[in-house]
Design a protein around this motif. Sequence first.
Motif, PDB file in Angstrom:
ATOM      1  N   TRP A   7      25.254 -57.874  22.376  1.00 31.11           N
ATOM      2  CA  TRP A   7      25.814 -59.135  22.869  1.00 31.11           C
ATOM      3  C   TRP A   7      24.907 -59.811  23.895  1.00 31.11           C
ATOM      4  CZ3 TRP A   7      26.780 -59.754  28.045  1.00 31.11           C
ATOM      5  CH2 TRP A   7      26.964 -58.603  28.827  1.00 31.11           C
ATOM      6  N   HIS A  13      24.603 -63.754  20.730  1.00 30.36           N
ATOM      7  CA  HIS A  13      25.557 -64.544  21.519  1.00 30.36           C
ATOM      8  C   HIS A  13      25.882 -65.858  20.815  1.00 30.36           C
ATOM      9  CE1 HIS A  13      27.678 -66.293  24.880  1.00 30.36           C
ATOM     10  NE2 HIS A  13      26.884 -67.340  24.817  1.00 30.36           N
ATOM     11  N   ALA A  14      24.881 -66.497  20.240  1.00 32.62           N
ATOM     12  CA  ALA A  14      25.111 -67.765  19.544  1.00 32.62           C
ATOM     13  C   ALA A  14      26.065 -67.579  18.372  1.00 32.62           C
ATOM     14  CB  ALA A  14      23.776 -68.336  19.056  1.00 32.62           C
ATOM     15  N   ARG A  16      28.392 -65.214  18.195  1.00 29.13           N
ATOM     16  CA  ARG A  16      29.694 -64.832  18.729  1.00 29.13           C
ATOM     17  C   ARG A  16      30.426 -65.998  19.391  1.00 29.13           C
ATOM     18  NH1 ARG A  16      29.570 -61.878  23.027  1.00 29.13           N
ATOM     19  NH2 ARG A  16      31.455 -60.655  22.677  1.00 29.13           N
ATOM     20  N   ARG A  17      29.667 -66.993  19.841  1.00 32.46           N
ATOM     21  CA  ARG A  17      30.221 -68.016  20.723  1.00 32.46           C
ATOM     22  C   ARG A  17      31.407 -68.777  20.139  1.00 32.46           C
ATOM     23  NH1 ARG A  17      29.625 -73.165  23.001  1.00 32.46           N
ATOM     24  NH2 ARG A  17      29.618 -73.098  25.292  1.00 32.46           N
ATOM     25  N   LEU A  20      34.487 -66.908  20.869  1.00 34.15           N
ATOM     26  CA  LEU A  20      34.774 -66.881  22.304  1.00 34.15           C
ATOM     27  C   LEU A  20      35.361 -68.202  22.777  1.00 34.15           C
ATOM     28  CD1 LEU A  20      31.521 -65.041  23.416  1.00 34.15           C
ATOM     29  CD2 LEU A  20      33.813 -64.053  23.194  1.00 34.15           C
ATOM     30  N   ILE A  21      34.852 -69.300  22.224  1.00 37.75           N
ATOM     31  CA  ILE A  21      35.431 -70.612  22.545  1.00 37.75           C
ATOM     32  C   ILE A  21      36.854 -70.684  22.002  1.00 37.75           C
ATOM     33  CG2 ILE A  21      35.231 -73.097  22.129  1.00 37.75           C
ATOM     34  CD1 ILE A  21      33.205 -71.936  24.133  1.00 37.75           C
ATOM     35  N   TRP A 342      33.827 -61.827  26.185  1.00 35.91           N
ATOM     36  CA  TRP A 342      32.599 -62.511  26.598  1.00 35.91           C
ATOM     37  C   TRP A 342      31.508 -61.521  26.973  1.00 35.91           C
ATOM     38  CZ3 TRP A 342      31.034 -67.556  26.484  1.00 35.91           C
ATOM     39  CH2 TRP A 342      31.990 -68.511  26.138  1.00 35.91           C
ATOM     40  N   THR A 343      31.844 -60.506  27.756  1.00 36.92           N
ATOM     41  CA  THR A 343      30.848 -59.510  28.137  1.00 36.92           C
ATOM     42  C   THR A 343      31.472 -58.118  28.024  1.00 36.92           C
ATOM     43  OG1 THR A 343      31.404 -59.601  30.499  1.00 36.92           O
ATOM     44  CG2 THR A 343      29.678 -61.093  29.714  1.00 36.92           C
TER      45      THR A 343
END
Length: 350
Positions: A7, A13-14, A16-17, A20-21, A342-343
């Motif tokens: 992650w 991350h891109a 997963r984003r 997450l949004i 997120w993390t």
Amino acid sequence: MTSAPPWRLAEIHAARRPRLIGRNAITRAVRAHFEAQGFTEVEAAALQVSPGNEAHLHAFATDLIGPGGEGASLYLHTSPEFACKTLLALGETRIFDFARVWRNRERGPLHHPEFTMLEWYRAGEPYEALMRDCADLLSLAARTAGASAFAFRGRTMDPFAEPERLTVAQAFDRFAGIDLLATVGADGANDLGGLVWAARGVGVRVADDDVWADVFSRVMVEKIEPNLGQGRATILCEYPVSEAALARVSPRDPRVAERFELYACGVELANAFAELTDPVEQRRRFELEMDEKQRLYGERYPIDEDFLAALAQMPPASGAALGFDRLVMLAVGATRIEEVLWTPVIDPFA
């Protein structure tokens, strides 16, 4: 030097984003949903004298050091329950908490050491009101995420359909062919031999040192839970009293308690109670749970005396705890809980 967890890579991350949004959007929608009903958002302190007194929950312990160097043992809570009930005793009537909670020894597609528990309470209202809340949260999450269905491990369901209400006894009969209540005593003395015989008869393994709760849990995991929440959500209610340490006994049947769990696609999402408010009975149940924890794991957690004192002042109430990350997973189409965090907590064992 170990490599960075996935992650932390920009391209991961891109990818997963968007989910997450989606999580953020569902959080806002849920917050607005409760506030529109007159709920007050609260924030329970994470550090507590007791992390909770359930035999199979494992906490993170720490030391609080005072200004003079004196020390005291505290725990990261496994639920905001004790703090929220104390607020009810102080006069709050409708509260909710997006609580960060911690549970040790738990990690997998549906488990994480640190996660978000959405917990809410209604003073003076029956636990059936929480069943309506759960149905509303399913449809709200789906609508916010633009999902027409939930899916997980080959199981699907309609989040807008009215959930099925099924008692635990009905589920044992339907999915395992076991007459569960024939092994449940109104005095709490459950029939271990009867349940062992029934479980072995349907192919469930039983160990020589199992207690009644062990056999019950194994039948639940192997025979019952995989069948729940298919096509539509399932509200599994009326648990045996011995499996509902924080719930009131049902006025209709002293063998069962006013507890339910919400299932979607075979995934347990929420656990709810008509809350026990008798501090003497609560202490007795906590001590039984800690005796079982000592038997199984060789440790026990302290009982929060201030919580028991507050319980004596608490009004009749109902409360629910929902695994928020799991709800988001289903709504946005994720397959692992870490996809909607997120993390995520680093995994030193990977």
